[in-house]
Design a protein around this motif. Structure first.
Motif, PDB file in Angstrom:
ATOM      1  N   THR A 125      41.149  46.644  32.020  1.00  0.00           N
ATOM      2  CA  THR A 125      40.091  46.566  31.005  1.00  0.00           C
ATOM      3  C   THR A 125      39.154  47.761  31.119  1.00  0.00           C
ATOM      4  O   THR A 125      38.768  48.368  30.111  1.00  0.00           O
ATOM      5  N   ALA A 126      38.798  48.137  32.338  1.00  0.00           N
ATOM      6  CA  ALA A 126      37.909  49.281  32.542  1.00  0.00           C
ATOM      7  C   ALA A 126      38.547  50.563  32.024  1.00  0.00           C
ATOM      8  O   ALA A 126      37.903  51.374  31.351  1.00  0.00           O
ATOM      9  N   TYR A 127      39.847  50.730  32.304  1.00  0.00           N
ATOM     10  CA  TYR A 127      40.527  51.941  31.837  1.00  0.00           C
ATOM     11  C   TYR A 127      40.604  51.962  30.313  1.00  0.00           C
ATOM     12  O   TYR A 127      40.300  52.980  29.674  1.00  0.00           O
ATOM     13  N   PHE A 128      41.008  50.829  29.706  1.00  0.00           N
ATOM     14  CA  PHE A 128      41.155  50.806  28.254  1.00  0.00           C
ATOM     15  C   PHE A 128      39.826  51.036  27.556  1.00  0.00           C
ATOM     16  O   PHE A 128      39.759  51.744  26.547  1.00  0.00           O
ATOM     17  N   ALA A 129      38.753  50.453  28.096  1.00  0.00           N
ATOM     18  CA  ALA A 129      37.436  50.639  27.486  1.00  0.00           C
ATOM     19  C   ALA A 129      37.035  52.114  27.479  1.00  0.00           C
ATOM     20  O   ALA A 129      36.564  52.646  26.468  1.00  0.00           O
ATOM     21  N   GLY A 130      37.221  52.784  28.620  1.00  0.00           N
ATOM     22  CA  GLY A 130      36.920  54.213  28.673  1.00  0.00           C
ATOM     23  C   GLY A 130      37.817  55.023  27.760  1.00  0.00           C
ATOM     24  O   GLY A 130      37.381  55.975  27.097  1.00  0.00           O
ATOM     25  N   TYR A 131      39.081  54.612  27.707  1.00  0.00           N
ATOM     26  CA  TYR A 131      40.056  55.344  26.899  1.00  0.00           C
ATOM     27  C   TYR A 131      39.688  55.314  25.420  1.00  0.00           C
ATOM     28  O   TYR A 131      39.627  56.363  24.759  1.00  0.00           O
ATOM     29  N   MET A 134      43.882  47.297  17.900  1.00  0.00           N
ATOM     30  CA  MET A 134      43.826  47.067  19.341  1.00  0.00           C
ATOM     31  C   MET A 134      42.387  46.854  19.797  1.00  0.00           C
ATOM     32  O   MET A 134      42.102  45.978  20.625  1.00  0.00           O
ATOM     33  N   PHE A 135      41.467  47.638  19.250  1.00  0.00           N
ATOM     34  CA  PHE A 135      40.064  47.493  19.640  1.00  0.00           C
ATOM     35  C   PHE A 135      39.516  46.140  19.192  1.00  0.00           C
ATOM     36  O   PHE A 135      38.727  45.510  19.915  1.00  0.00           O
ATOM     37  N   ALA A 136      39.928  45.691  17.998  1.00  0.00           N
ATOM     38  CA  ALA A 136      39.463  44.384  17.521  1.00  0.00           C
ATOM     39  C   ALA A 136      39.927  43.279  18.463  1.00  0.00           C
ATOM     40  O   ALA A 136      39.174  42.342  18.767  1.00  0.00           O
ATOM     41  N   ASP A 137      41.160  43.383  18.949  1.00  0.00           N
ATOM     42  CA  ASP A 137      41.674  42.404  19.911  1.00  0.00           C
ATOM     43  C   ASP A 137      40.885  42.484  21.221  1.00  0.00           C
ATOM     44  O   ASP A 137      40.496  41.469  21.794  1.00  0.00           O
ATOM     45  N   PHE A 138      40.639  43.708  21.681  1.00  0.00           N
ATOM     46  CA  PHE A 138      39.883  43.952  22.912  1.00  0.00           C
ATOM     47  C   PHE A 138      38.491  43.325  22.820  1.00  0.00           C
ATOM     48  O   PHE A 138      38.064  42.578  23.714  1.00  0.00           O
ATOM     49  N   ALA A 139      37.774  43.597  21.715  1.00  0.00           N
ATOM     50  CA  ALA A 139      36.417  43.078  21.564  1.00  0.00           C
ATOM     51  C   ALA A 139      36.409  41.562  21.389  1.00  0.00           C
ATOM     52  O   ALA A 139      35.543  40.862  21.932  1.00  0.00           O
ATOM     53  N   GLY A 140      37.402  41.046  20.642  1.00  0.00           N
ATOM     54  CA  GLY A 140      37.442  39.614  20.381  1.00  0.00           C
ATOM     55  C   GLY A 140      37.705  38.782  21.615  1.00  0.00           C
ATOM     56  O   GLY A 140      37.288  37.621  21.691  1.00  0.00           O
ATOM     57  N   LYS A 141      38.381  39.368  22.600  1.00  0.00           N
ATOM     58  CA  LYS A 141      38.652  38.625  23.838  1.00  0.00           C
ATOM     59  C   LYS A 141      37.370  38.425  24.652  1.00  0.00           C
ATOM     60  O   LYS A 141      37.228  37.451  25.377  1.00  0.00           O
TER      61      LYS A 141
END
Length: 427
Positions: A98-104, A317-324
């Protein structure tokens, strides 16, 4: 096992004739992911490889397509077999993902937005000289992508991408035929050979045939298409193979152009997207203005598929990330494209990067972009290898020997490419 005639699927993930018939009419997500991943910069790398080594590295381009087929298939298989998104899978591996994807998505999206706009603007400025400044064309491309993705759902997006892919395909195959390739030399290029000084180009060809974060977005596009369970597995695999076969023809055609048009005459292209403008000049001198302009149309189609593909796919992908993390952000939206996180990331891809078009890119940001971007493909390959060999995946759909071999080879390749890119960043 009970049939479900309404959906054309049956329990256990087997497909029915109704499903197979529907699938033949529904190929699409693979075309979207393959076209998005093939950008102008990748085409220049292919042309340069052809100009330096002729047909010798054709085998590497073919292997590159096979690698991407395996990666996209793995991403799609995870979504269909588990009913969970790829980000769900990453979260299950630990908070580090999660930390890597957020920065990415923050750093990569900021810099990529500017690069995609500039790449799309170059052919337009060449097609219509003197009408607008290059930066104005770039802003127009970014805003056009924003408006198109903002107001359309997946079905319209897929149709637009298919049309642009058709333009790309016709133009590149026409050019490959026009330069009259030597088929004997091309067939000889299918034999793996590494000429002196070709290792970097070989790795780049294998790793660069449509390889970006959009490979990870494939599963999201599969779900957006309405393919949501294992009953669609055969359709997804057919879709993926057809798409990368099309892309393979596209990339091989550009290698032919590099080998015949540039290798024999010793023409050197500028690295990066501007190298395609150099090719346009060569085509005009050799074949006339009409062929050069046709190529610029194909150049625009290539660049713009990458722009709107990222605007749509990575926003999903970001919408899925934020929604989780905060379900209320996506609650009530009729589809992910209408959710607040999806549209927020669309705005992030468009407006902050516009500032980079008018400023020199800050050194620290460019370095951060290079480092995070270099790590993504090994991250994708190795996490898919992990997920699809674990109990997180139903036993029927876990990796076999071939899948493990392909994903393992892809992971190793991308680790090597990552080290190479990090060395370049350190210089």
């Amino acid at each position: 096992m009970a049939d479900s005639n309404r959906t054309g699927t049956v329990a256990g993930g087997r497909d029915t004739p109704a499903l197979r018939t529907a699938g033949r009419r529904s190929i699409g997500p693979g075309i979207v992911v393959a076209a998005t991943g093939v950008g102008a910069g990748g085409l220049v790398a292919t042309l340069i490889a052809g100009s330096r080594f002729g047909y010798t590295l054709l085998w590497a381009a073919v292997i590159g397509c096979l690698v991407k087929i395996s990666l996209a298939e793995a991403a799609g298989r995870w979504h269909l077999a588990t009913g969970r998104t790829l980000f769900d899978g990453w979260r299950s591996l630990g908070p580090w993902t999660t930390a890597y994807f957020a920065g990415y998505v923050v750093v990569w999206g900021f810099v990529y937005g500017a690069a995609a706009m500039s790449s799309s603007a170059l052919p337009l400025a060449a097609l219509f000289p003197g009408t607008m400044d290059l930066k104005a064309w770039a802003v127009l491309c970014g805003l056009g992508g924003l408006v198109f993705v903002w107001f359309n759902r997946y079905a319209v997006f897929e149709k637009a991408m298919t049309v642009l892919v058709g333009v790309m395909f016709v133009v590149t195959v026409y050019l490959a035929v026009r330069v009259t390739p030597h088929l004997g030399s091309a067939l000889a290029g299918l034999v793996p050979v590494l000429p002196d000084g070709s290792l970097v180009y070989t790795l780049g060809l294998i790793g660069g045939v449509g390889g970006t974060i959009t490979l990870a977005a494939y599963g999201y596009w599969v779900n957006a298409k309405g393919w949501t369970d294992a009953g669609w597995m055969k359709v997804m695999r057919l879709d993926n193979r057809v798409a990368y076969l099309t892309t393979g023809i596209f990339v091989v055609s550009m290698l032919f152009v590099g080998a015949e048009l540039l290798h024999s005459s010793g023409v050197a292209l500028t690295k990066g997207d501007r190298g395609l403008l150099d090719l346009s000049t060569v085509l005009e001198e050799r074949y006339g203005t009409a062929t050069a302009k046709l190529f610029l149309v194909g150049f625009f189609a290539t660049s713009y598929t990458s722009l709107i593909g990222v605007w749509h796919g990575v926003s999903l992908m970001f919408a899925d990330f934020a929604g989780k993390f905060r379900p209320s952000l996506t609650a009530g939206a009729p589809c992910p494209e209408k959710s607040r996180p999806f549209r927020a990331y669309l705005l992030w891809l468009t407006f902050p990067p516009i500032s980079l078009l008018f400023l020199d890119q800050p050194f620290a940001l460019v370095v951060g972009y290079g480092v995070i971007g270099a790590l993504f493909m090994p991250f994708l390959a190795l996490t898919l290898l992990w997920l699809l060999n674990s109990a997180r995946t139903p036993a029927e759909w876990r990796n076999g020997l071939l899948s493990n071999a392909m994903l393992g080879a892809a992971g190793l390749l991308f680790v090597v490419l990552c080290v190479q890119q990090l060395r370049e960043q350190a210089r």
